[in-house]
Scaffold this motif. Structure first.
Motif, PDB file in Angstrom:
ATOM      1  N   LYS A 193       0.828  -1.210   0.000  1.00  8.97           N
ATOM      2  CA  LYS A 193       0.000   0.000   0.000  1.00  8.97           C
ATOM      3  C   LYS A 193       0.860   1.257   0.000  1.00  8.97           C
ATOM      4  O   LYS A 193       0.573   2.224  -0.737  1.00  8.97           O
ATOM      5  CB  LYS A 193      -0.920  -0.005   1.231  1.00  8.97           C
ATOM      6  CG  LYS A 193      -1.853   1.185   1.326  1.00  8.97           C
ATOM      7  CD  LYS A 193      -2.767   1.065   2.549  1.00  8.97           C
ATOM      8  CE  LYS A 193      -3.706   2.272   2.655  1.00  8.97           C
ATOM      9  NZ  LYS A 193      -4.606   2.158   3.825  1.00  8.97           N
ATOM     10  N   VAL A 194       1.917   1.260   0.789  1.00  8.22           N
ATOM     11  CA  VAL A 194       2.835   2.412   0.811  1.00  8.22           C
ATOM     12  C   VAL A 194       3.507   2.551  -0.555  1.00  8.22           C
ATOM     13  O   VAL A 194       3.631   3.660  -1.092  1.00  8.22           O
ATOM     14  CB  VAL A 194       3.885   2.251   1.931  1.00  8.22           C
ATOM     15  CG1 VAL A 194       4.901   3.393   1.864  1.00  8.22           C
ATOM     16  CG2 VAL A 194       3.215   2.226   3.300  1.00  8.22           C
ATOM     17  N   GLY A 195       3.926   1.426  -1.122  1.00  5.72           N
ATOM     18  CA  GLY A 195       4.533   1.473  -2.450  1.00  5.72           C
ATOM     19  C   GLY A 195       3.568   2.008  -3.495  1.00  5.72           C
ATOM     20  O   GLY A 195       3.951   2.810  -4.362  1.00  5.72           O
ATOM     21  N   GLN A 196       2.295   1.604  -3.404  1.00 10.38           N
ATOM     22  CA  GLN A 196       1.302   2.075  -4.370  1.00 10.38           C
ATOM     23  C   GLN A 196       1.075   3.574  -4.240  1.00 10.38           C
ATOM     24  O   GLN A 196       0.846   4.264  -5.236  1.00 10.38           O
ATOM     25  CB  GLN A 196      -0.016   1.317  -4.166  1.00 10.38           C
ATOM     26  CG  GLN A 196      -1.059   1.590  -5.243  1.00 10.38           C
ATOM     27  CD  GLN A 196      -0.581   1.216  -6.634  1.00 10.38           C
ATOM     28  OE1 GLN A 196      -0.107   0.100  -6.853  1.00 10.38           O
ATOM     29  NE2 GLN A 196      -0.714   2.142  -7.586  1.00 10.38           N
ATOM     30  N   ALA A 197       1.154   4.102  -3.009  1.00 10.82           N
ATOM     31  CA  ALA A 197       0.996   5.550  -2.815  1.00 10.82           C
ATOM     32  C   ALA A 197       2.080   6.310  -3.561  1.00 10.82           C
ATOM     33  O   ALA A 197       1.823   7.371  -4.145  1.00 10.82           O
ATOM     34  CB  ALA A 197       1.030   5.883  -1.326  1.00 10.82           C
ATOM     35  N   LEU A 198       3.289   5.780  -3.571  1.00  7.06           N
ATOM     36  CA  LEU A 198       4.386   6.416  -4.306  1.00  7.06           C
ATOM     37  C   LEU A 198       4.172   6.296  -5.817  1.00  7.06           C
ATOM     38  O   LEU A 198       4.434   7.249  -6.566  1.00  7.06           O
ATOM     39  CB  LEU A 198       5.715   5.790  -3.906  1.00  7.06           C
ATOM     40  CG  LEU A 198       6.223   6.212  -2.529  1.00  7.06           C
ATOM     41  CD1 LEU A 198       7.282   5.249  -2.014  1.00  7.06           C
ATOM     42  CD2 LEU A 198       6.792   7.621  -2.571  1.00  7.06           C
ATOM     43  N   ILE A 199       3.689   5.144  -6.249  1.00  8.67           N
ATOM     44  CA  ILE A 199       3.401   4.965  -7.675  1.00  8.67           C
ATOM     45  C   ILE A 199       2.307   5.933  -8.109  1.00  8.67           C
ATOM     46  O   ILE A 199       2.391   6.573  -9.171  1.00  8.67           O
ATOM     47  CB  ILE A 199       2.994   3.506  -7.963  1.00  8.67           C
ATOM     48  CG1 ILE A 199       4.198   2.572  -7.745  1.00  8.67           C
ATOM     49  CG2 ILE A 199       2.445   3.357  -9.384  1.00  8.67           C
ATOM     50  CD1 ILE A 199       3.852   1.100  -7.758  1.00  8.67           C
ATOM     51  N   ASP A 200       1.262   6.067  -7.292  1.00  9.05           N
ATOM     52  CA  ASP A 200       0.165   6.992  -7.603  1.00  9.05           C
ATOM     53  C   ASP A 200       0.653   8.428  -7.699  1.00  9.05           C
ATOM     54  O   ASP A 200       0.065   9.251  -8.406  1.00  9.05           O
ATOM     55  CB  ASP A 200      -0.927   6.895  -6.532  1.00  9.05           C
ATOM     56  CG  ASP A 200      -1.661   5.561  -6.554  1.00  9.05           C
ATOM     57  OD1 ASP A 200      -1.527   4.827  -7.552  1.00  9.05           O
ATOM     58  OD2 ASP A 200      -2.344   5.249  -5.563  1.00  9.05           O
ATOM     59  N   GLU A 201       1.721   8.731  -6.983  1.00 10.06           N
ATOM     60  CA  GLU A 201       2.276  10.089  -6.985  1.00 10.06           C
ATOM     61  C   GLU A 201       3.219  10.314  -8.166  1.00 10.06           C
ATOM     62  O   GLU A 201       3.711  11.424  -8.374  1.00 10.06           O
ATOM     63  CB  GLU A 201       3.011  10.349  -5.658  1.00 10.06           C
ATOM     64  CG  GLU A 201       3.328  11.789  -5.363  1.00 10.06           C
ATOM     65  CD  GLU A 201       2.114  12.709  -5.470  1.00 10.06           C
ATOM     66  OE1 GLU A 201       2.248  13.778  -6.097  1.00 10.06           O
ATOM     67  OE2 GLU A 201       1.037  12.353  -4.958  1.00 10.06           O
ATOM     68  N   GLY A 202       3.461   9.270  -8.950  1.00 16.15           N
ATOM     69  CA  GLY A 202       4.284   9.424 -10.148  1.00 16.15           C
ATOM     70  C   GLY A 202       5.655   8.792 -10.077  1.00 16.15           C
ATOM     71  O   GLY A 202       6.457   8.941 -11.007  1.00 16.15           O
ATOM     72  N   CYS A 203       5.942   8.074  -8.994  1.00 14.52           N
ATOM     73  CA  CYS A 203       7.208   7.353  -8.916  1.00 14.52           C
ATOM     74  C   CYS A 203       7.076   6.054  -9.716  1.00 14.52           C
ATOM     75  O   CYS A 203       6.136   5.292  -9.496  1.00 14.52           O
ATOM     76  CB  CYS A 203       7.568   7.022  -7.472  1.00 14.52           C
ATOM     77  SG  CYS A 203       7.876   8.455  -6.434  1.00 14.52           S
ATOM     78  N   GLY A 204       7.988   5.814 -10.632  1.00 15.11           N
ATOM     79  CA  GLY A 204       7.921   4.596 -11.421  1.00 15.11           C
ATOM     80  C   GLY A 204       8.073   3.354 -10.546  1.00 15.11           C
ATOM     81  O   GLY A 204       8.850   3.356  -9.589  1.00 15.11           O
ATOM     82  N   LYS A 205       7.319   2.306 -10.880  1.00 11.87           N
ATOM     83  CA  LYS A 205       7.385   1.076 -10.096  1.00 11.87           C
ATOM     84  C   LYS A 205       8.798   0.523 -10.040  1.00 11.87           C
ATOM     85  O   LYS A 205       9.231  -0.048  -9.028  1.00 11.87           O
ATOM     86  CB  LYS A 205       6.431   0.048 -10.700  1.00 11.87           C
ATOM     87  CG  LYS A 205       6.277  -1.214  -9.874  1.00 11.87           C
ATOM     88  CD  LYS A 205       5.234  -2.150 -10.477  1.00 11.87           C
ATOM     89  CE  LYS A 205       5.045  -3.397  -9.619  1.00 11.87           C
ATOM     90  NZ  LYS A 205       4.012  -4.299 -10.198  1.00 11.87           N
TER      91      LYS A 205
END
Length: 290
Positions: A108-120
């Motif tokens: 979930k924390v990782g997805q929050a970063l992805i949603d903010e535009g950080c590439g997976k």
């Protein structure tokens, strides 16, 4: 409301502080309570972490999960047991729940970063990693059924590789035993402190719901060293649960971390305000102040 433009001095201050952090490691610890209490909390954190990574800061994000674990244990009808000092006593059955909850939260924390535009591809999560980064030992060696643990050592090699490749590392506080098969539930602050020490971090930031330490006038103290802290504890200005936090922060500094900050993460941009301004936004614990 009058909008004030930043002064040249403020811009210069920000640039100086940002340069000081470039290519240095910052460990940020966020708690499960903050995630549970504020639906927008992870988005706030993600925006700031993304900015830091884009500007060359090497970020390790450590999260806890106390309330989420409690909810999951209740659903499974597993007793929630805590010691007199408030630390969780983790049965083997509870540990299986803890492990699953922490992996779910890590994603979930990782997805929050992805949603903010950080590439997976720019994120390394503990849930997806092939190893456990902290070796733990039992808090109570005499009780083989208590899977609550404390850090013993940290495997830094792959964390450092990820950071050098400009990846954000997201860790949860599950440790692996020396037998490489027994899992331990580690206190989130203890886990983050062990990681910060092992990585020789420039800064450990403990994101809480308090702005730091206050003086007798109830004004925030921007920076504290050991002598100041001991005096404030003796005079009763630092009390209760803040005492062990202060003592732990100063111990981490003694182990070589440049500074430990306690900040209120619910306030907008609090991580950046703490790191990139001379006055900070919480209380910074250092070897010496002044």
């Amino acid at each position: 409301m009058i909008k004030r433009d930043p002064t040249l001095e403020q811009i210069a201050e920000l640039m100086d502080e940002l340069d000081a952090y470039r290519h240095r490691i910052v460990v940020i610890k966020i708690g499960g309570n903050s995630i549970a209490d504020d639906a927008h909390f992870l988005a706030k954190i993600a925006k700031q972490v993304k900015f830091l990574r884009q500007n060359g800061v090497r970020v390790v994000l450590v999260h806890g999960g106390g309330p989420q674990i409690d909810d999951a244990l209740r659903e499974k009808d597993i007793d929630i047991i805590k010691s007199p000092d408030g630390r969780r006593i983790t049965s083997p059955a509870a540990m299986r729940v803890v492990h699953k909850v922490m992996n779910d939260m890590n994603r979930k924390v990782g997805q929050a970063l992805i949603d903010e535009g950080c590439g997976k591809e720019k994120i390394l999560t503990a849930a997806a990693a092939k190893e456990y980064f902290v070796v733990a030992q039992p808090l109570d060696p005499k009780n083989e059924h208590n899977r609550s643990g404390k850090p013993k050592s940290v495997h830094t090699r792959n964390i450092l590789r990820a950071l050098e490749a400009s990846r954000i590392v997201i860790l949860h506080s599950v440790g692996i035993g020396e037998d490489n098969k027994t899992f331990y539930n580690v206190n989130g602050d203890d886990y983050a402190m062990a990681v910060a020490i092992a990585l020789k971090a420039k800064r450990l930031i403990l994101v809480t719901n308090v702005m730091g330490v206050f003086d007798k006038k109830r004004e925030r103290i921007p920076a504290i060293d050991r002598a100041m802290a001991e005096q404030m504890i003796a005079e009763g200005f630092i009390t209760g649960g803040m005492v062990p936090k202060v003592e732990s922060a100063l111990w981490v500094v003694k182990q070589g971390v440049n500074g430990v900050a306690i900040i209120d993460g619910h306030r907008p941009w609090s991580i950046l305000a703490e790191m990139l301004t001379h006055e900070g936004f919480g209380t910074l614990f250092q070897a010496t102040v002044g």
